[in-house]
Design a protein around this motif. Sequence first.
Motif, mmCIF file in Angstrom:
data_model
loop_
_atom_site.group_PDB
_atom_site.id
_atom_site.type_symbol
_atom_site.label_atom_id
_atom_site.label_comp_id
_atom_site.label_asym_id
_atom_site.label_seq_id
_atom_site.Cartn_x
_atom_site.Cartn_y
_atom_site.Cartn_z
ATOM 1 N N ARG A 55 0.834 -1.210 0.000
ATOM 2 C CA ARG A 55 0.000 0.000 0.000
ATOM 3 C C ARG A 55 0.866 1.257 0.000
ATOM 4 O O ARG A 55 0.791 2.127 0.876
ATOM 5 N N ARG A 56 1.733 1.306 -1.005
ATOM 6 C CA ARG A 56 2.595 2.446 -1.272
ATOM 7 C C ARG A 56 2.770 2.528 -2.788
ATOM 8 O O ARG A 56 2.354 1.626 -3.506
ATOM 9 N N LEU A 57 3.380 3.579 -3.267
ATOM 10 C CA LEU A 57 3.799 3.610 -4.663
ATOM 11 C C LEU A 57 4.999 2.683 -4.773
ATOM 12 O O LEU A 57 5.975 2.834 -4.037
ATOM 13 N N GLN A 58 4.932 1.707 -5.684
ATOM 14 C CA GLN A 58 5.902 0.622 -5.654
ATOM 15 C C GLN A 58 6.333 0.182 -7.050
ATOM 16 O O GLN A 58 5.706 0.500 -8.058
ATOM 17 N N THR A 59 7.429 -0.579 -7.059
ATOM 18 C CA THR A 59 7.722 -1.500 -8.146
ATOM 19 C C THR A 59 7.654 -2.892 -7.535
ATOM 20 O O THR A 59 7.917 -3.070 -6.336
ATOM 21 N N GLN A 60 7.306 -3.880 -8.335
ATOM 22 C CA GLN A 60 7.179 -5.231 -7.802
ATOM 23 C C GLN A 60 8.524 -5.754 -7.306
ATOM 24 O O GLN A 60 8.597 -6.467 -6.295
ATOM 25 N N GLU A 61 9.585 -5.381 -8.008
ATOM 26 C CA GLU A 61 10.918 -5.842 -7.605
ATOM 27 C C GLU A 61 11.291 -5.305 -6.228
ATOM 28 O O GLU A 61 11.782 -6.052 -5.355
ATOM 29 N N THR A 62 11.064 -4.004 -6.018
ATOM 30 C CA THR A 62 11.397 -3.404 -4.720
ATOM 31 C C THR A 62 10.545 -3.996 -3.615
ATOM 32 O O THR A 62 11.043 -4.312 -2.525
ATOM 33 N N ARG B 105 16.773 -19.005 9.245
ATOM 34 C CA ARG B 105 17.827 -19.668 8.476
ATOM 35 C C ARG B 105 17.681 -19.405 6.982
ATOM 36 O O ARG B 105 18.620 -19.655 6.218
ATOM 37 N N GLY B 106 16.556 -18.890 6.589
ATOM 38 C CA GLY B 106 16.351 -18.535 5.190
ATOM 39 C C GLY B 106 14.948 -18.008 4.963
ATOM 40 O O GLY B 106 14.016 -18.363 5.689
ATOM 41 N N VAL B 107 14.809 -17.138 3.967
ATOM 42 C CA VAL B 107 13.506 -16.579 3.580
ATOM 43 C C VAL B 107 13.339 -16.762 2.081
ATOM 44 O O VAL B 107 14.298 -16.604 1.305
ATOM 45 N N ALA B 108 12.125 -17.091 1.672
ATOM 46 C CA ALA B 108 11.798 -17.217 0.253
ATOM 47 C C ALA B 108 10.506 -16.463 -0.028
ATOM 48 O O ALA B 108 9.537 -16.582 0.735
ATOM 49 N N VAL B 109 10.507 -15.668 -1.083
ATOM 50 C CA VAL B 109 9.305 -14.921 -1.468
ATOM 51 C C VAL B 109 9.123 -15.005 -2.983
ATOM 52 O O VAL B 109 10.078 -14.824 -3.745
ATOM 53 N N ILE B 110 7.908 -15.294 -3.386
ATOM 54 C CA ILE B 110 7.502 -15.219 -4.796
ATOM 55 C C ILE B 110 6.300 -14.284 -4.864
ATOM 56 O O ILE B 110 5.358 -14.418 -4.076
ATOM 57 N N ILE B 111 6.343 -13.351 -5.790
ATOM 58 C CA ILE B 111 5.200 -12.460 -6.022
ATOM 59 C C ILE B 111 4.797 -12.569 -7.487
ATOM 60 O O ILE B 111 5.641 -12.496 -8.391
ATOM 61 N N GLU B 112 3.505 -12.758 -7.715
ATOM 62 C CA GLU B 112 2.937 -12.826 -9.055
ATOM 63 C C GLU B 112 1.893 -11.721 -9.171
ATOM 64 O O GLU B 112 1.030 -11.601 -8.302
ATOM 65 N N ALA B 113 1.961 -10.941 -10.232
ATOM 66 C CA ALA B 113 1.017 -9.826 -10.346
ATOM 67 C C ALA B 113 0.769 -9.447 -11.792
ATOM 68 O O ALA B 113 1.619 -9.638 -12.666
#
Length: 211
Positions: A136-143, A159-167
Amino acid sequence: MDAVVTTFSPRPAIETVREAPPRPSREEAEAAVRTLIRWAGDDPAREGLLDTPKRVVKAYEELFRGYGEDAQAVLAKVFEDVGGYDDMVVVKDIPFHSHCEHHMVPFVGTAHIGYYPAEGVVGLSKLARVVDAFARRLQTQETMTAQIVGAIDDALKPRGVAVIIEAEHMCMSMRGVQKQGASTVTTQFTGVFRDDPAEQARFIAMVRGFR
């Protein structure tokens, strides 16, 4: 078949904190909306548009409320007693809507988050709130992808983080090339997910399967 654009990012970016300029008054914001209505070719004094500036400003307060939310505060409560659980935690299909910072039109999609606990776990709803805090900000998906990973990494020390975003980005489907249905996918991994391709594959399988 829908087009898919995939962006891979090797490590979380550090969010640069800049001092925001003075916030305009509500009256100034409403006046700006009236100017845009005139620029679009309509009359802000027309009956159907008389209250539009007020409605738009009120909507902006909700659409961009992420500027007033602190992701670290959302993740502050960590539960250390997890009964010996040390495997992956995954929350998938988190819906979100955001706005492209280049054209100020929406992009809408889902986020999938996984992490390996080290010092404890966080309430599952908090991960969804972190997504909203940045969406809920002005964004780019990468950022946005990097910010979500960075916030979880900093708060939980997992020990690790994984994130996938689809839009789907309206700046691509409503204007410009006007390619409806094109999907952009961004990913970011830290820790064991970055170091071990098998862990990346396991996370992706958990996101894609069990639907």
